[in-house]
Scaffold this motif. Structure first.
Motif, PDB file in Angstrom:
ATOM      1  N   PHE A 113      11.044 -18.742  -6.035  1.00  0.00           N
ATOM      2  CA  PHE A 113      11.597 -19.911  -6.703  1.00  0.00           C
ATOM      3  C   PHE A 113      13.073 -19.694  -6.990  1.00  0.00           C
ATOM      4  CE2 PHE A 113       7.192 -19.325  -7.818  1.00  0.00           C
ATOM      5  CZ  PHE A 113       6.657 -20.546  -7.494  1.00  0.00           C
ATOM      6  N   TYR A 114      13.729 -20.750  -7.488  1.00  0.00           N
ATOM      7  CA  TYR A 114      15.087 -20.615  -7.988  1.00  0.00           C
ATOM      8  C   TYR A 114      15.330 -21.610  -9.100  1.00  0.00           C
ATOM      9  CZ  TYR A 114      16.420 -24.623  -5.010  1.00  0.00           C
ATOM     10  OH  TYR A 114      16.515 -25.855  -4.411  1.00  0.00           O
ATOM     11  N   VAL A 115      16.325 -21.295  -9.914  1.00  0.00           N
ATOM     12  CA  VAL A 115      16.811 -22.202 -10.950  1.00  0.00           C
ATOM     13  C   VAL A 115      18.294 -22.380 -10.728  1.00  0.00           C
ATOM     14  CG1 VAL A 115      15.027 -21.640 -12.650  1.00  0.00           C
ATOM     15  CG2 VAL A 115      17.121 -20.304 -12.603  1.00  0.00           C
ATOM     16  N   LYS A 116      18.815 -23.505 -11.194  1.00  0.00           N
ATOM     17  CA  LYS A 116      20.235 -23.792 -11.031  1.00  0.00           C
ATOM     18  C   LYS A 116      20.998 -23.436 -12.300  1.00  0.00           C
ATOM     19  CE  LYS A 116      19.642 -27.517  -7.703  1.00  0.00           C
ATOM     20  NZ  LYS A 116      19.932 -28.919  -7.388  1.00  0.00           N
ATOM     21  N   ASP A 117      22.250 -23.062 -12.120  1.00  0.00           N
ATOM     22  CA  ASP A 117      23.143 -22.786 -13.232  1.00  0.00           C
ATOM     23  C   ASP A 117      23.434 -24.096 -13.966  1.00  0.00           C
ATOM     24  OD1 ASP A 117      25.708 -22.505 -14.679  1.00  0.00           O
ATOM     25  OD2 ASP A 117      25.777 -20.535 -13.736  1.00  0.00           O
ATOM     26  N   ASP A 118      23.382 -24.084 -15.295  1.00  0.00           N
ATOM     27  CA  ASP A 118      23.651 -25.295 -16.077  1.00  0.00           C
ATOM     28  C   ASP A 118      25.065 -25.826 -15.870  1.00  0.00           C
ATOM     29  OD1 ASP A 118      21.112 -25.403 -17.156  1.00  0.00           O
ATOM     30  OD2 ASP A 118      21.676 -24.230 -18.930  1.00  0.00           O
ATOM     31  N   ASP A 119      26.029 -24.924 -15.645  1.00  0.00           N
ATOM     32  CA  ASP A 119      27.430 -25.324 -15.520  1.00  0.00           C
ATOM     33  C   ASP A 119      27.841 -25.635 -14.089  1.00  0.00           C
ATOM     34  OD1 ASP A 119      27.796 -24.979 -18.280  1.00  0.00           O
ATOM     35  OD2 ASP A 119      28.181 -22.837 -18.000  1.00  0.00           O
ATOM     36  N   ASP A 120      27.129 -25.115 -13.100  1.00  0.00           N
ATOM     37  CA  ASP A 120      27.479 -25.303 -11.694  1.00  0.00           C
ATOM     38  C   ASP A 120      26.200 -25.497 -10.889  1.00  0.00           C
ATOM     39  OD1 ASP A 120      28.371 -25.207  -9.074  1.00  0.00           O
ATOM     40  OD2 ASP A 120      29.273 -23.220  -9.229  1.00  0.00           O
ATOM     41  N   GLU A 121      25.856 -26.736 -10.571  1.00  0.00           N
ATOM     42  CA  GLU A 121      24.585 -27.026  -9.914  1.00  0.00           C
ATOM     43  C   GLU A 121      24.461 -26.410  -8.526  1.00  0.00           C
ATOM     44  OE1 GLU A 121      24.874 -31.275  -7.757  1.00  0.00           O
ATOM     45  OE2 GLU A 121      24.971 -31.353  -9.929  1.00  0.00           O
ATOM     46  N   TYR A 122      25.564 -25.915  -7.969  1.00  0.00           N
ATOM     47  CA  TYR A 122      25.509 -25.273  -6.655  1.00  0.00           C
ATOM     48  C   TYR A 122      25.253 -23.774  -6.758  1.00  0.00           C
ATOM     49  CZ  TYR A 122      27.275 -29.764  -5.212  1.00  0.00           C
ATOM     50  OH  TYR A 122      27.408 -31.109  -5.007  1.00  0.00           O
TER      51      TYR A 122
END
Length: 68
Positions: free
Chosen positions: A11-20
């Motif tokens: 799985f992965y999660v995205k950074d709150d400040d940088d969606e990339y």
């Protein structure tokens, strides 16, 4: 824990400040294991409510909805 759609354990999660910016992890039983190359201070805290994405299929949702 597995993806409820395809059974994948990656799985992965995205950074709150940088969606990339993403943080990939696998699950071993109830444990979340991130890549050892990541700085431990950068790794987000995985909570039951964090938005999680399957690394194999299009499933995404709250971490607590993964199949046990």
């Amino acid at each position: 824990m597995k993806c409820p759609t395809c059974g994948c354990e990656k799985f992965y999660v995205k950074d709150d400040d940088d969606e990339y910016e993403i943080y990939e992890f696998t699950t071993l039983g109830k444990n979340v294991v991130f890549d050892k190359a990541l700085d431990s201070q950068e790794i987000p805290k995985i909570t039951n409510e964090i938005h999680t994405f399957c690394n194999k299929c299009a499933w995404n949702g709250k971490f607590n909805t993964l199949t046990k």
